[in-house]
Design a protein around this motif. Structure first.
Motif, PDB file in Angstrom:
ATOM      1  N   ALA A 156       1.218  -1.339   0.065  1.00  0.00           N
ATOM      2  CA  ALA A 156       0.087  -0.065  -0.269  1.00  0.00           C
ATOM      3  C   ALA A 156       1.223   1.278   0.117  1.00  0.00           C
ATOM      4  O   ALA A 156       0.284   2.152  -0.920  1.00  0.00           O
ATOM      5  N   GLN A 157       2.460   1.315   0.711  1.00  0.00           N
ATOM      6  CA  GLN A 157       2.693   2.513   1.033  1.00  0.00           C
ATOM      7  C   GLN A 157       3.335   3.037  -0.251  1.00  0.00           C
ATOM      8  O   GLN A 157       3.785   3.518  -1.173  1.00  0.00           O
ATOM      9  N   ARG A 158       4.088   1.456  -0.978  1.00  0.00           N
ATOM     10  CA  ARG A 158       4.403   1.686  -2.540  1.00  0.00           C
ATOM     11  C   ARG A 158       3.388   1.527  -3.763  1.00  0.00           C
ATOM     12  O   ARG A 158       3.798   2.814  -4.043  1.00  0.00           O
ATOM     13  N   LYS A 159       2.566   1.275  -3.888  1.00  0.00           N
ATOM     14  CA  LYS A 159       1.137   2.059  -4.472  1.00  0.00           C
ATOM     15  C   LYS A 159       0.796   3.513  -4.201  1.00  0.00           C
ATOM     16  O   LYS A 159       1.037   4.490  -4.933  1.00  0.00           O
ATOM     17  N   ASP A 160       1.410   4.263  -2.624  1.00  0.00           N
ATOM     18  CA  ASP A 160       0.271   5.635  -2.614  1.00  0.00           C
ATOM     19  C   ASP A 160       1.889   6.530  -2.709  1.00  0.00           C
ATOM     20  O   ASP A 160       1.662   7.670  -3.577  1.00  0.00           O
ATOM     21  N   ALA A 161       2.606   5.899  -2.704  1.00  0.00           N
ATOM     22  CA  ALA A 161       4.314   6.406  -3.101  1.00  0.00           C
ATOM     23  C   ALA A 161       3.851   6.882  -5.083  1.00  0.00           C
ATOM     24  O   ALA A 161       4.675   7.801  -5.221  1.00  0.00           O
ATOM     25  N   LEU A 162       3.997   5.638  -5.204  1.00  0.00           N
ATOM     26  CA  LEU A 162       4.113   5.792  -6.889  1.00  0.00           C
ATOM     27  C   LEU A 162       2.782   7.059  -7.348  1.00  0.00           C
ATOM     28  O   LEU A 162       3.139   7.525  -8.284  1.00  0.00           O
ATOM     29  N   THR A 163       1.603   6.576  -6.617  1.00  0.00           N
ATOM     30  CA  THR A 163       1.125   7.551  -7.196  1.00  0.00           C
ATOM     31  C   THR A 163       1.296   8.937  -7.254  1.00  0.00           C
ATOM     32  O   THR A 163       1.091   9.896  -8.057  1.00  0.00           O
ATOM     33  N   ARG A 180      10.840   2.665 -11.832  1.00  0.00           N
ATOM     34  CA  ARG A 180      11.215   1.459 -10.485  1.00  0.00           C
ATOM     35  C   ARG A 180      11.405   1.998  -9.338  1.00  0.00           C
ATOM     36  O   ARG A 180      11.693   2.933  -9.349  1.00  0.00           O
ATOM     37  N   TYR A 181      10.924   1.199  -8.749  1.00  0.00           N
ATOM     38  CA  TYR A 181      10.823   1.468  -6.377  1.00  0.00           C
ATOM     39  C   TYR A 181      12.089   1.151  -6.457  1.00  0.00           C
ATOM     40  O   TYR A 181      13.273   0.130  -5.959  1.00  0.00           O
ATOM     41  N   ASP A 182      12.940   2.284  -5.625  1.00  0.00           N
ATOM     42  CA  ASP A 182      14.249   2.087  -4.548  1.00  0.00           C
ATOM     43  C   ASP A 182      14.098   1.622  -3.380  1.00  0.00           C
ATOM     44  O   ASP A 182      13.137   2.506  -2.854  1.00  0.00           O
ATOM     45  N   GLU A 183      13.548   0.311  -3.127  1.00  0.00           N
ATOM     46  CA  GLU A 183      13.797   0.116  -1.770  1.00  0.00           C
ATOM     47  C   GLU A 183      14.436   0.554  -0.979  1.00  0.00           C
ATOM     48  O   GLU A 183      14.074   1.035   0.115  1.00  0.00           O
ATOM     49  N   GLU A 184      15.887   0.850  -1.002  1.00  0.00           N
ATOM     50  CA  GLU A 184      16.513   2.050  -0.366  1.00  0.00           C
ATOM     51  C   GLU A 184      15.806   3.662   0.106  1.00  0.00           C
ATOM     52  O   GLU A 184      16.194   3.752   1.861  1.00  0.00           O
ATOM     53  N   LYS A 185      15.830   3.818  -0.503  1.00  0.00           N
ATOM     54  CA  LYS A 185      15.207   5.181  -0.720  1.00  0.00           C
ATOM     55  C   LYS A 185      13.475   5.781  -0.591  1.00  0.00           C
ATOM     56  O   LYS A 185      13.112   6.762  -0.621  1.00  0.00           O
ATOM     57  N   LYS A 186      13.287   4.560  -0.424  1.00  0.00           N
ATOM     58  CA  LYS A 186      11.893   4.137  -0.633  1.00  0.00           C
ATOM     59  C   LYS A 186      10.984   5.573  -1.532  1.00  0.00           C
ATOM     60  O   LYS A 186       9.901   5.951  -1.549  1.00  0.00           O
ATOM     61  N   TRP A 205      10.155   5.888  -5.968  1.00  0.00           N
ATOM     62  CA  TRP A 205       9.867   5.885  -7.797  1.00  0.00           C
ATOM     63  C   TRP A 205      10.925   6.572  -8.326  1.00  0.00           C
ATOM     64  O   TRP A 205      11.325   8.036  -7.787  1.00  0.00           O
ATOM     65  N   TRP A 206      11.413   6.161  -9.086  1.00  0.00           N
ATOM     66  CA  TRP A 206      12.425   6.701 -10.324  1.00  0.00           C
ATOM     67  C   TRP A 206      11.788   6.052 -11.323  1.00  0.00           C
ATOM     68  O   TRP A 206      11.672   5.018 -12.510  1.00  0.00           O
ATOM     69  N   LEU A 207      12.604   7.042 -12.414  1.00  0.00           N
ATOM     70  CA  LEU A 207      12.261   7.832 -13.911  1.00  0.00           C
ATOM     71  C   LEU A 207      13.546   6.689 -14.672  1.00  0.00           C
ATOM     72  O   LEU A 207      14.365   7.467 -14.815  1.00  0.00           O
ATOM     73  N   THR A 208      13.156   5.734 -15.066  1.00  0.00           N
ATOM     74  CA  THR A 208      14.191   4.895 -15.610  1.00  0.00           C
ATOM     75  C   THR A 208      14.760   5.191 -17.269  1.00  0.00           C
ATOM     76  O   THR A 208      15.307   4.852 -17.609  1.00  0.00           O
ATOM     77  N   SER A 209      13.212   5.743 -17.780  1.00  0.00           N
ATOM     78  CA  SER A 209      13.094   5.952 -19.078  1.00  0.00           C
ATOM     79  C   SER A 209      13.736   7.096 -19.420  1.00  0.00           C
ATOM     80  O   SER A 209      13.926   7.543 -20.799  1.00  0.00           O
ATOM     81  N   GLY A 210      13.914   8.257 -18.629  1.00  0.00           N
ATOM     82  CA  GLY A 210      14.157   9.499 -18.866  1.00  0.00           C
ATOM     83  C   GLY A 210      13.539  10.619 -19.588  1.00  0.00           C
ATOM     84  O   GLY A 210      11.915   9.760 -19.578  1.00  0.00           O
TER      85      GLY A 210
END
Length: 135
Positions: free
Chosen positions: A20-27, A115-121, A123-128
């Motif tokens: 749920a936290q990952r999904k909220d962070a993505l949104t 991509r979700y970064d577990e360490e930094k909690k 999401w990063w844009l990897t496609s630029g």
């Protein structure tokens, strides 16, 4: 036996909370990125790009000059993100761009990978950043 059941139930609850936290962070990340492109600038949007991507493939000064000529008039994320794995999503965005010099508008399709970064909690844009040189 009771301790085992409690441990298993706790593990499932914690996994659910993490999801749920990952999904909220993505949104939150996707909404903020969209707002940054709509109201901010491509320069500001660089803060969403994975640092590893920026290190290996930084935008050129020509790319940044092109971005400065563009304003986003519409950002349509269609159906939204699609999960590839637990830590990766993709989405296709239709960007309507206005050239500030000519006032002409065109549409660019931006295929994003996050991509979700577990360490930094986060999401990063990897496609630029989007390629604004092609339709």
């Amino acid at each position: 036996m009771r301790r085992i059941l409690i441990a298993v139930a706790t593990a499932f609850l914690l996994a659910g909370c993490a999801t749920a936290q990952r999904k909220d962070a993505l949104t939150s990340t996707l909404n903020t990125y969209a707002a940054t492109l709509r109201w901010g600038s491509f320069q500001s949007a660089l803060q969403f790009v994975d640092p590893k991507v920026l290190q290996t493939n930084p935008p050129s000064s020509l790319d940044m000059a092109r971005y400065q000529q563009m304003r986003v008039s519409d950002y349509d994320d269609g159906a939204g993100p699609v999960a590839v794995t637990d830590n990766e999503v993709q989405q296709v965005v239709q960007l309507h761009l206005i050239n500030i010099h000519t006032q002409s508008e065109r549409t660019v399709i931006d295929r994003q990978t996050w991509r979700y970064d577990e360490e930094k909690k986060r999401w990063w844009l990897t496609s630029g950043l989007p390629d604004v040189t092609h339709d």
